[in-house]
Motif scaffolding. Structure first.
Motif, PDB file in Angstrom:
ATOM      1  N   GLY A  44       0.827  -1.200   0.000  1.00 31.37           N
ATOM      2  CA  GLY A  44       0.000   0.000   0.000  1.00 31.37           C
ATOM      3  C   GLY A  44       0.860   1.248   0.000  1.00 31.37           C
ATOM      4  O   GLY A  44       2.064   1.195  -0.243  1.00 31.37           O
ATOM      5  N   CYS A  45       0.243   2.374   0.306  1.00 34.60           N
ATOM      6  CA  CYS A  45       0.950   3.658   0.289  1.00 34.60           C
ATOM      7  C   CYS A  45       1.754   3.850   1.568  1.00 34.60           C
ATOM      8  O   CYS A  45       1.211   3.768   2.666  1.00 34.60           O
ATOM      9  N   LYS A  46       3.042   4.149   1.405  1.00 35.60           N
ATOM     10  CA  LYS A  46       3.898   4.417   2.559  1.00 35.60           C
ATOM     11  C   LYS A  46       4.229   5.906   2.589  1.00 35.60           C
ATOM     12  O   LYS A  46       4.655   6.471   1.581  1.00 35.60           O
ATOM     13  N   PRO A  47       4.034   6.552   3.736  1.00 33.57           N
ATOM     14  CA  PRO A  47       4.330   7.982   3.826  1.00 33.57           C
ATOM     15  C   PRO A  47       5.835   8.247   3.771  1.00 33.57           C
ATOM     16  O   PRO A  47       6.618   7.527   4.394  1.00 33.57           O
ATOM     17  N   VAL A  48       6.203   9.263   3.010  1.00 33.82           N
ATOM     18  CA  VAL A  48       7.616   9.660   2.902  1.00 33.82           C
ATOM     19  C   VAL A  48       7.819  11.131   3.252  1.00 33.82           C
ATOM     20  O   VAL A  48       8.952  11.587   3.358  1.00 33.82           O
ATOM     21  N   GLY A  49       6.733  11.868   3.414  1.00 36.15           N
ATOM     22  CA  GLY A  49       6.831  13.281   3.749  1.00 36.15           C
ATOM     23  C   GLY A  49       5.463  13.898   3.932  1.00 36.15           C
ATOM     24  O   GLY A  49       4.444  13.238   3.764  1.00 36.15           O
ATOM     25  N   ILE A  50       5.482  15.167   4.273  1.00 33.03           N
ATOM     26  CA  ILE A  50       4.241  15.944   4.409  1.00 33.03           C
ATOM     27  C   ILE A  50       4.472  17.263   3.687  1.00 33.03           C
ATOM     28  O   ILE A  50       5.561  17.836   3.744  1.00 33.03           O
ATOM     29  N   LEU A  51       3.438  17.740   3.028  1.00 26.81           N
ATOM     30  CA  LEU A  51       3.459  19.056   2.392  1.00 26.81           C
ATOM     31  C   LEU A  51       2.337  19.866   3.018  1.00 26.81           C
ATOM     32  O   LEU A  51       1.189  19.426   3.059  1.00 26.81           O
ATOM     33  N   THR A  52       2.683  21.055   3.523  1.00 29.07           N
ATOM     34  CA  THR A  52       1.694  21.902   4.178  1.00 29.07           C
ATOM     35  C   THR A  52       1.484  23.190   3.396  1.00 29.07           C
ATOM     36  O   THR A  52       2.318  23.564   2.563  1.00 29.07           O
ATOM     37  N   ASP A  53       0.387  23.852   3.693  1.00 33.43           N
ATOM     38  CA  ASP A  53       0.147  25.154   3.073  1.00 33.43           C
ATOM     39  C   ASP A  53       1.258  26.131   3.450  1.00 33.43           C
ATOM     40  O   ASP A  53       1.648  26.975   2.658  1.00 33.43           O
ATOM     41  N   ARG A  54       1.808  25.992   4.633  1.00 35.02           N
ATOM     42  CA  ARG A  54       2.940  26.835   5.049  1.00 35.02           C
ATOM     43  C   ARG A  54       4.159  26.577   4.163  1.00 35.02           C
ATOM     44  O   ARG A  54       4.869  27.512   3.795  1.00 35.02           O
ATOM     45  N   ASP A  55       4.419  25.315   3.825  1.00 34.21           N
ATOM     46  CA  ASP A  55       5.523  24.997   2.909  1.00 34.21           C
ATOM     47  C   ASP A  55       5.343  25.734   1.587  1.00 34.21           C
ATOM     48  O   ASP A  55       6.312  26.260   1.029  1.00 34.21           O
ATOM     49  N   LEU A  56       4.114  25.776   1.103  1.00 37.06           N
ATOM     50  CA  LEU A  56       3.846  26.456  -0.161  1.00 37.06           C
ATOM     51  C   LEU A  56       4.143  27.951  -0.064  1.00 37.06           C
ATOM     52  O   LEU A  56       4.728  28.535  -0.977  1.00 37.06           O
ATOM     53  N   VAL A  57       3.762  28.546   1.044  1.00 36.53           N
ATOM     54  CA  VAL A  57       3.997  29.985   1.221  1.00 36.53           C
ATOM     55  C   VAL A  57       5.481  30.284   1.408  1.00 36.53           C
ATOM     56  O   VAL A  57       6.053  31.136   0.726  1.00 36.53           O
ATOM     57  N   VAL A  58       6.127  29.571   2.331  1.00 39.59           N
ATOM     58  CA  VAL A  58       7.515  29.865   2.684  1.00 39.59           C
ATOM     59  C   VAL A  58       8.494  29.458   1.584  1.00 39.59           C
ATOM     60  O   VAL A  58       9.437  30.191   1.288  1.00 39.59           O
ATOM     61  N   GLY A  73       8.049  16.627  -4.181  1.00 40.34           N
ATOM     62  CA  GLY A  73       9.259  16.062  -3.603  1.00 40.34           C
ATOM     63  C   GLY A  73      10.354  17.078  -3.347  1.00 40.34           C
ATOM     64  O   GLY A  73      11.220  16.875  -2.494  1.00 40.34           O
ATOM     65  N   ASP A  74      10.329  18.195  -4.055  1.00 37.46           N
ATOM     66  CA  ASP A  74      11.327  19.248  -3.851  1.00 37.46           C
ATOM     67  C   ASP A  74      11.031  20.099  -2.619  1.00 37.46           C
ATOM     68  O   ASP A  74      11.937  20.732  -2.067  1.00 37.46           O
ATOM     69  N   VAL A  75       9.784  20.136  -2.195  1.00 36.55           N
ATOM     70  CA  VAL A  75       9.352  21.089  -1.168  1.00 36.55           C
ATOM     71  C   VAL A  75       8.901  20.414   0.128  1.00 36.55           C
ATOM     72  O   VAL A  75       8.966  21.016   1.193  1.00 36.55           O
ATOM     73  N   MET A  76       8.498  19.165   0.067  1.00 40.08           N
ATOM     74  CA  MET A  76       7.919  18.489   1.235  1.00 40.08           C
ATOM     75  C   MET A  76       8.900  18.421   2.397  1.00 40.08           C
ATOM     76  O   MET A  76      10.105  18.554   2.225  1.00 40.08           O
ATOM     77  N   SER A  77       8.361  18.203   3.581  1.00 38.73           N
ATOM     78  CA  SER A  77       9.173  17.982   4.773  1.00 38.73           C
ATOM     79  C   SER A  77       9.745  16.575   4.694  1.00 38.73           C
ATOM     80  O   SER A  77       9.008  15.613   4.525  1.00 38.73           O
TER      81      SER A  77
END
Length: 150
Positions: A44-58, A73-77
């Motif tokens: 199944g799907c394995k988490p590798v990161g999180i992308l937040t609205d804050r990531d998009l802004v900053v 993949g360039d921006v995610m935590s």
């Protein structure tokens, strides 16, 4: 109680190769401030990161980066902190606090994504529990008045 009992099972996901615009549209469509970035595995799907609205802004808007020039993949935590379904509520909250994260993906024993829990979810859980505690105090007073009189 385990975090698996309380996590949100309907998790919004994107892939590392998705564009920033695609991810933003998914966030808007689902009215969420973050998406879990996953990779497919045989289980199944394995988490590798999180992308937040804050990531998009900053990382995108504030730096005036063209959204079409980067992928999720360039921006995610990258330093992903997860909880296992059987982890306790308190244990998971402490992991979030120590790592300074507001949301944490929940995985099964194989590392497959099963849900997510956020600081907002904890506030909801705690407010419900505190409400029950307040009811207990009111009932205790009423019971004492009935059994002992005024």
């Amino acid at each position: 109680m385990s975090i698996g009992q309380f996590c949100i099972r309907d998790t919004v996901i994107v892939g590392k190769g998705d564009t920033i615009v695609e991810a933003a549209k998914v966030m808007r469509q689902h009215h969420v401030g973050s998406v879990v970035v996953v990779e497919e595995s045989e289980h199944g799907c394995k988490p590798v990161g999180i992308l937040t609205d804050r990531d998009l802004v900053v990382e995108i808007l504030a730096k005036e980066v063209a959204p079409e020039a980067v992928t999720v993949g360039d921006v995610m935590s990258f330093e992903l902190v997860t909880a296992r379904e059987q982890d306790g509520l308190w244990e998971t909250l402490q992991r979030m606090r120590v790592n300074g994260v507001r949301r944490i993906p929940v995985v099964d024993d194989r590392g497959v994504l099963v849900g997510i829990v956020s600081a907002d979810d904890y506030l909801e859980i705690l407010s419900t529990e505190l409400g029950e505690l307040a009811k207990l105090l009111g009932r205790e007073k009423g019971r004492e008045e009935r059994t002992r009189g005024s």
